[in-house]
Scaffold this motif. Structure first.
Motif, PDB file in Angstrom:
ATOM      1  N   GLN A   1      39.078  12.094 -59.185  1.00 55.66           N
ATOM      2  CA  GLN A   1      39.191  13.113 -58.142  1.00 55.66           C
ATOM      3  C   GLN A   1      40.008  14.326 -58.576  1.00 55.66           C
ATOM      4  O   GLN A   1      39.936  15.371 -57.944  1.00 55.66           O
ATOM      5  CB  GLN A   1      39.788  12.514 -56.867  1.00 55.66           C
TER       6      GLN A   1
ATOM      7  N   VAL B   1      34.127  16.854 -59.875  1.00 57.36           N
ATOM      8  CA  VAL B   1      33.815  15.524 -59.348  1.00 57.36           C
ATOM      9  C   VAL B   1      33.691  15.549 -57.833  1.00 57.36           C
ATOM     10  O   VAL B   1      32.739  15.008 -57.271  1.00 57.36           O
ATOM     11  CB  VAL B   1      34.853  14.488 -59.821  1.00 57.36           C
ATOM     12  N   ALA B   2      34.637  16.171 -57.159  1.00 56.15           N
ATOM     13  CA  ALA B   2      34.581  16.234 -55.689  1.00 56.15           C
ATOM     14  C   ALA B   2      33.308  16.935 -55.237  1.00 56.15           C
ATOM     15  O   ALA B   2      32.638  16.489 -54.291  1.00 56.15           O
ATOM     16  CB  ALA B   2      35.810  16.950 -55.142  1.00 56.15           C
TER      17      ALA B   2
ATOM     18  N   GLU C   1      30.284  14.570 -55.948  1.00 55.04           N
ATOM     19  CA  GLU C   1      30.234  13.440 -55.015  1.00 55.04           C
ATOM     20  C   GLU C   1      29.788  13.884 -53.626  1.00 55.04           C
ATOM     21  O   GLU C   1      29.058  13.159 -52.952  1.00 55.04           O
ATOM     22  CB  GLU C   1      31.583  12.724 -54.958  1.00 55.04           C
TER      23      GLU C   1
ATOM     24  N   CYS D   1      27.872   9.938 -62.709  1.00 58.83           N
ATOM     25  CA  CYS D   1      27.782   9.881 -61.248  1.00 58.83           C
ATOM     26  C   CYS D   1      26.725   8.846 -60.891  1.00 58.83           C
ATOM     27  O   CYS D   1      25.571   8.965 -61.299  1.00 58.83           O
ATOM     28  CB  CYS D   1      27.431  11.251 -60.673  1.00 58.83           C
TER      29      CYS D   1
ATOM     30  N   TRP E   1      30.853   1.031 -61.846  1.00 57.89           N
ATOM     31  CA  TRP E   1      30.408   2.201 -61.104  1.00 57.89           C
ATOM     32  C   TRP E   1      30.239   1.799 -59.653  1.00 57.89           C
ATOM     33  O   TRP E   1      30.010   0.637 -59.347  1.00 57.89           O
ATOM     34  CB  TRP E   1      29.059   2.686 -61.626  1.00 57.89           C
ATOM     35  N   ALA E   2      30.320   2.765 -58.790  1.00 61.87           N
ATOM     36  CA  ALA E   2      30.032   2.538 -57.375  1.00 61.87           C
ATOM     37  C   ALA E   2      29.091   3.648 -56.931  1.00 61.87           C
ATOM     38  O   ALA E   2      29.359   4.827 -57.173  1.00 61.87           O
ATOM     39  CB  ALA E   2      31.316   2.563 -56.551  1.00 61.87           C
ATOM     40  N   ASP E   3      27.983   3.250 -56.337  1.00 61.29           N
ATOM     41  CA  ASP E   3      27.030   4.260 -55.858  1.00 61.29           C
ATOM     42  C   ASP E   3      27.761   5.302 -55.020  1.00 61.29           C
ATOM     43  O   ASP E   3      28.606   4.972 -54.188  1.00 61.29           O
ATOM     44  CB  ASP E   3      25.922   3.605 -55.031  1.00 61.29           C
ATOM     45  N   GLY E   4      27.423   6.551 -55.266  1.00 64.13           N
ATOM     46  CA  GLY E   4      28.017   7.648 -54.515  1.00 64.13           C
ATOM     47  C   GLY E   4      29.324   8.164 -55.090  1.00 64.13           C
ATOM     48  O   GLY E   4      29.948   9.044 -54.502  1.00 64.13           O
ATOM     49  N   HIS E   5      29.732   7.628 -56.238  1.00 65.69           N
ATOM     50  CA  HIS E   5      30.994   8.053 -56.850  1.00 65.69           C
ATOM     51  C   HIS E   5      30.783   8.384 -58.318  1.00 65.69           C
ATOM     52  O   HIS E   5      29.840   7.899 -58.959  1.00 65.69           O
ATOM     53  CB  HIS E   5      32.059   6.968 -56.697  1.00 65.69           C
ATOM     54  N   CYS E   6      31.692   9.193 -58.850  1.00 64.02           N
ATOM     55  CA  CYS E   6      31.638   9.589 -60.262  1.00 64.02           C
ATOM     56  C   CYS E   6      32.773   8.925 -61.025  1.00 64.02           C
ATOM     57  O   CYS E   6      33.842   8.673 -60.472  1.00 64.02           O
ATOM     58  CB  CYS E   6      31.749  11.107 -60.405  1.00 64.02           C
ATOM     59  N   LEU E   7      32.530   8.664 -62.276  1.00 69.20           N
ATOM     60  CA  LEU E   7      33.486   8.056 -63.189  1.00 69.20           C
ATOM     61  C   LEU E   7      33.656   9.032 -64.348  1.00 69.20           C
ATOM     62  O   LEU E   7      32.663   9.501 -64.911  1.00 69.20           O
ATOM     63  CB  LEU E   7      32.916   6.715 -63.678  1.00 69.20           C
TER      64      LEU E   7
END
Length: 195
Positions: free
Chosen positions: A2, A7-8, A11, A116, A172-178
């Motif tokens: 974040q 990234v924000a 997302e 993402c 990873w989590a769907d809807g989020h970026c790493l």
């Protein structure tokens, strides 16, 4: 992740990006064996299944045909961190079910990698090990890829990686970026063949 402004913004747009990407991938001509947009050596890293990608941005240019079908995606990627980096690229990466990507590292720590997640199986994972890529130097001879030398080499390689510091297993989590520095050795797995 974040703490990076991009990234924000990514997302926030991921629901629409997911919709565009899933529609774009219905055309089976857009995905190619990995190593066309990324380094050619990448195609030799995958085992047990396949890894494909679709180019969106490379060589300081957006792919017009991709942006015509994915305008929100291209607009989200139209940031100086990517568009002014001669080594930067934006792509859709698909690691198919059952695939493993051998331990490897990028060639520079002058850029970060942003993944993402828009459709990630629960079993998929990324392991990152503790030491970044050393400065580039010309090598006098070819270097064998990790994992090419049988069980003894794999055991030695595993011991070497453990000496570099504790591994971090990331998901990873769907809807989020790493965000990660791919100059650190890392590997990827999508062990579920039905994913």
């Amino acid at each position: 992740a974040q703490s990076f402004g991009i990234v924000a913004e990514l997302e926030a747009k991921l629901p629409k990006i997911r919709e565009e990407v899933m529609a774009y991938l219905l055309d089976d001509r857009v995905l190619r064996e990995v190593g066309n947009t990324t380094q050619a050596i990448d195609r030799w890293l995958v085992t047990n299944s396949s890894w494909t990608d679709a180019d969106i941005f490379s060589s300081l240019r957006f792919l017009k045909s991709a942006c015509a079908q994915m305008p929100v995606t291209c607009a989200a990627l139209d940031v100086p961190e990517l568009t002014t980096n001669p080594y930067g690229f934006g792509l859709i990466s698909v690691l198919h079910g059952g695939a493993d990507v051998k331990t490897h590292r990028g060639t520079t720590n002058a850029q970060l990698t942003v993944h993402c997640a828009i459709s990630i199986p629960e079993s998929a994972r990324l392991r990152v090990f503790g030491r970044p890529t050393p400065p580039l130097a010309w090598l006098p001879e070819a270097v064998a890829l990790p994992g090419d030398g049988g069980a003894a080499e794999k055991a030695a390689r595993s011991a070497t990686l453990e000496q570099q510091g504790p591994q971090q297993q990331l998901g990873w989590a769907d809807g989020h970026c790493l965000v990660f520095d791919d100059s650190f050795e890392h590997d990827v797995s999508s062990p579920d063949p039905d994913a």
